[in-house]
Design an enzyme around this catalytic site. Structure first.
Site, PDB file in Angstrom:
ATOM      1  N   ASN A  14       1.116  -1.134  -0.451  1.00  0.00           N
ATOM      2  CA  ASN A  14      -0.103   0.054  -0.291  1.00  0.00           C
ATOM      3  C   ASN A  14       0.743   1.018  -0.073  1.00  0.00           C
ATOM      4  O   ASN A  14       1.174   2.234  -0.267  1.00  0.00           O
ATOM      5  CB  ASN A  14      -1.185   0.007   0.463  1.00  0.00           C
ATOM      6  CG  ASN A  14      -2.249  -0.946   1.051  1.00  0.00           C
ATOM      7  OD1 ASN A  14      -3.419   0.113   0.288  1.00  0.00           O
ATOM      8  ND2 ASN A  14      -2.283  -1.338   1.480  1.00  0.00           N
ATOM      9  N   MET A  86       0.654  -2.677  11.710  1.00  0.00           N
ATOM     10  CA  MET A  86      -0.064  -3.009  12.859  1.00  0.00           C
ATOM     11  C   MET A  86       0.067  -3.371  14.119  1.00  0.00           C
ATOM     12  O   MET A  86       0.323  -4.287  15.192  1.00  0.00           O
ATOM     13  CB  MET A  86       0.857  -5.091  12.629  1.00  0.00           C
ATOM     14  CG  MET A  86       0.172  -5.549  10.874  1.00  0.00           C
ATOM     15  SD  MET A  86      -1.249  -4.620  10.366  1.00  0.00           S
ATOM     16  CE  MET A  86      -2.207  -6.482  11.023  1.00  0.00           C
ATOM     17  N   HIS A 105      -8.879  -0.838   5.537  1.00  0.00           N
ATOM     18  CA  HIS A 105      -8.560  -1.964   6.809  1.00  0.00           C
ATOM     19  C   HIS A 105      -9.051  -2.807   5.319  1.00  0.00           C
ATOM     20  O   HIS A 105     -10.172  -2.378   4.399  1.00  0.00           O
ATOM     21  CB  HIS A 105      -9.726  -1.314   7.693  1.00  0.00           C
ATOM     22  CG  HIS A 105     -10.300  -2.889   8.492  1.00  0.00           C
ATOM     23  ND1 HIS A 105      -8.947  -3.645   9.532  1.00  0.00           N
ATOM     24  CD2 HIS A 105     -11.091  -3.727   8.129  1.00  0.00           C
ATOM     25  CE1 HIS A 105      -9.971  -4.737   9.891  1.00  0.00           C
ATOM     26  NE2 HIS A 105     -10.869  -5.019   9.360  1.00  0.00           N
TER      27      HIS A 105
HETATM   28  C1  GRF Z   1      -3.106  -5.252   4.174  1.00  0.00           C
HETATM   29  O1  GRF Z   1      -3.927  -5.881   3.785  1.00  0.00           O
HETATM   30  C2  GRF Z   1      -3.482  -3.858   4.938  1.00  0.00           C
HETATM   31  O2  GRF Z   1      -5.521  -4.010   4.558  1.00  0.00           O
HETATM   32  C3  GRF Z   1      -4.001  -4.585   5.572  1.00  0.00           C
HETATM   33  O3  GRF Z   1      -2.630  -5.288   5.925  1.00  0.00           O
HETATM   34  C4  GRF Z   1      -1.926  -5.579   4.751  1.00  0.00           C
HETATM   35  C5  GRF Z   1      -0.476  -4.465   5.180  1.00  0.00           C
HETATM   36  O4  GRF Z   1      -0.546  -4.833   3.386  1.00  0.00           O
HETATM   37  N1  GRF Z   1      -4.235  -4.446   7.186  1.00  0.00           N
HETATM   38  P1  GRF Z   1       0.874  -3.781   2.553  1.00  0.00           P
HETATM   39  O5  GRF Z   1       1.761  -4.087   4.164  1.00  0.00           O
HETATM   40  O6  GRF Z   1       0.414  -2.880   2.414  1.00  0.00           O
HETATM   41  O7  GRF Z   1       1.467  -4.859   1.572  1.00  0.00           O
END
Ligand code: GRF
Length: 212
Positions: A14, A86, A105
């Site tokens: 992301n 997290m 989320h």
């Molecule tokens: C994503 O699915 C986000 O929504 C969730 O953890 C994952 C993180 O993925 N909270 P990234 O680190 O962005 O690849």
């Protein structure tokens, strides 16, 4: 130009989508609570300042959040983007960044807050799953919703295939929501309903980016 900070804990897909979207703002830092977050390296490769504030080494939650806030504040951001960050953040921390902190989320909130959302969706037998961008408030995964994207749940889906389908949409809606925020177009009414300011006035934020 508006300034934003991205908080990550791991892979950082992301984060990458946000960095590569050509947002109308400057990413001034990527901060992680884990030294081994893969996304840190990718941020550095793009010339972005990175920092680690370890939750395990800070001496408890309050100290961790104080250290994290101090690190964020060094960069004086207008917007904080939680992107796979997290850690659950306490009230004081959240209030400090009220109305300028967004989270992605991986479920259609209010369904399936918390962790293991794809497993929760499969166990519940829902036919539609998805993702949500929301403002962060002290109640976990319950802040005002900016945008959601829906995906089908197929009968042969595993957690991994469903997660991949949702993740693709996460990248789309998170960059859209961040863009709208940075353009000053998001308005929260009564602490709940979010509208998108259009040239023609305030409109409801559409639910699926395919409609935009
Ligand atoms: C994503 O699915 C986000 O929504 C969730 O953890 C994952 C993180 O993925 N909270 P990234 O680190 O962005 O690849």
């Amino acid at each position: 130009m508006q300034r934003f900070v991205i908080l990550i804990s791991g892979r950082g897909s992301n984060m990458l989508a946000l960095l590569d979207a050509g947002l109308p703002g400057e990413c001034v830092a990527v901060i992680s609570n884990r030294t081994d977050a893969a996304g840190l390296e990718q941020a550095r490769a793009r010339g972005i300042a990175t920092a680690v504030v370890g939750h395990a080494t800070s001496g408890g939650r309050e100290a961790f959040e104080a250290a994290l806030a101090a690190e964020i504040d060094r960069y004086q951001p207008d917007l904080i983007l939680l992107a796979g960050f997290m850690r659950i953040l306490g009230d004081e921390f959240v209030r400090r960044y009220q109305d300028r902190m967004l989270n992605i989320h991986p479920s259609l909130l209010p369904a399936f807050p918390g962790l293991k959302t794809h497993a929760q969706a499969l166990a519940a037998g829902v036919r539609i799953h998805g993702c949500t961008v929301h403002f962060v408030t002290p109640s976990l995964d319950a802040g005002p919703i900016v945008i959601q994207a829906a995906v089908p749940v197929l009968s042969d889906d595993s957690e991994a295939t469903l997660a991949a389908r949702v993740l693709e949409q996460e990248h789309v809606i998170y960059t859209l929501a961040a863009r709208w925020f940075l353009e000053g177009r998001l308005q929260v009414h009564d602490g709940r309903r979010v509208t998108l300011n259009d040239e023609g006035g305030n409109s409801d934020v559409l639910i699926n980016p395919g409609c935009l």
